[in-house]
Design a protein around this motif. Structure first.
Motif, PDB file in Angstrom:
ATOM      1  N   VAL A 137       0.818  -1.216   0.000  1.00 15.91           N
ATOM      2  CA  VAL A 137       0.000   0.000   0.000  1.00 15.91           C
ATOM      3  C   VAL A 137       0.852   1.267   0.000  1.00 15.91           C
ATOM      4  N   PRO A 138       1.921   1.367   0.807  1.00 14.61           N
ATOM      5  CA  PRO A 138       2.742   2.577   0.726  1.00 14.61           C
ATOM      6  C   PRO A 138       3.377   2.787  -0.655  1.00 14.61           C
ATOM      7  N   LEU A 139       3.733   1.687  -1.335  1.00 14.35           N
ATOM      8  CA  LEU A 139       4.317   1.814  -2.675  1.00 14.35           C
ATOM      9  C   LEU A 139       3.275   2.296  -3.687  1.00 14.35           C
ATOM     10  N   ILE A 140       2.051   1.797  -3.568  1.00 17.45           N
ATOM     11  CA  ILE A 140       0.986   2.276  -4.456  1.00 17.45           C
ATOM     12  C   ILE A 140       0.791   3.772  -4.255  1.00 17.45           C
ATOM     13  N   LYS A 141       0.710   4.199  -3.008  1.00 19.69           N
ATOM     14  CA  LYS A 141       0.463   5.605  -2.711  1.00 19.69           C
ATOM     15  C   LYS A 141       1.609   6.494  -3.197  1.00 19.69           C
TER      16      LYS A 141
END
Length: 213
Positions: A137-141
């Motif tokens: 999720v942090p990489l997507i964001k």
């Protein structure tokens, strides 16, 4: 970029809710040795089958749609090997549950094996989802643009999901603020969907779980 992959997080939330209540339901029925009537056995078996299909759709869509986008966007910052390996482990577990559901439909009794398989799936996916949300999720964001994320979600929706099963479960785990935002963005069609789609699904849940939870 800092876009919020809310669809992914809601799907995880709905999955975890069903994992908990399906595992609890089958554990209780297996321990009691209750012989179910034909309609209840069929309702539970059908729900478990749809739930397995939902999980398979989710991880297949990640493998085939989301992972390539994330690898292109994040490059060397992402390593999806462990999560992909986790997905490969899921299919045999889902196959066992499907077989147990078929046996339940014909035999009207939840076996200890089916209850154990659902408990195992619950524990496996709890860990997998926690890892995914912590790492992916942090990489997507950070790396995936809003436009690209919207495209990913649109492709995933067309990837074979059974919307009559997915949407009511998503709505059930959405907060009031999330529902209000969906109404603002989607207008009257979405407001009507939020109001009407859960109604037949709640009747289905009552047949499976005995009461809507």
């Amino acid at each position: 970029m800092d876009n919020e992959p809310s669809g992914l997080l809601l799907a995880h939330r709905a999955m975890l809710r069903d994992l908990d209540r399906c595992a609890a339901l089958t554990a209780g029925l297996a321990a009691s040795g209750t012989r179910l009537d034909r309609k209840r056995a069929g309702a539970i078996a059908g729900y478990l089958s749809d739930f397995c299909d939902s999980i398979h759709h989710h991880h297949s869509a990640e493998d085939e749609v989301l992972w390539p986008v994330l690898e292109r966007a994040a490059g060397a910052h992402v390593d999806l090997t462990e999560l992909t390996d986790d997905h490969a482990v899921l299919d045999p577990k889902l196959a066992r549950i499907r077989a147990g559901a078929a046996a339940l439909k014909s035999g009207h009794t939840v076996t200890p094996a089916l209850a154990a398989d659902l408990a195992d799936l619950r524990d496996t996916l709890r860990e997998h989802i926690a890892d995914e949300e912590r790492t992916i999720v942090p990489l997507i964001k950070k790396y995936v643009s809003d436009e690209e994320w919207n495209r990913v979600e649109a492709v995933i929706r067309r990837h074979g999901a059974k919307m009559s099963f997915e949407v009511p479960r998503i709505l059930a785990v959405s907060t009031e603020s999330e529902l209000a935002e969906a109404r603002r963005e989607g207008g009257l069609p979405v407001a009507l969907m939020i109001k009407l789609m859960p109604l037949p699904f709640r009747r289905r849940e009552a047949k499976v779980f005995g009461a809507v939870r």
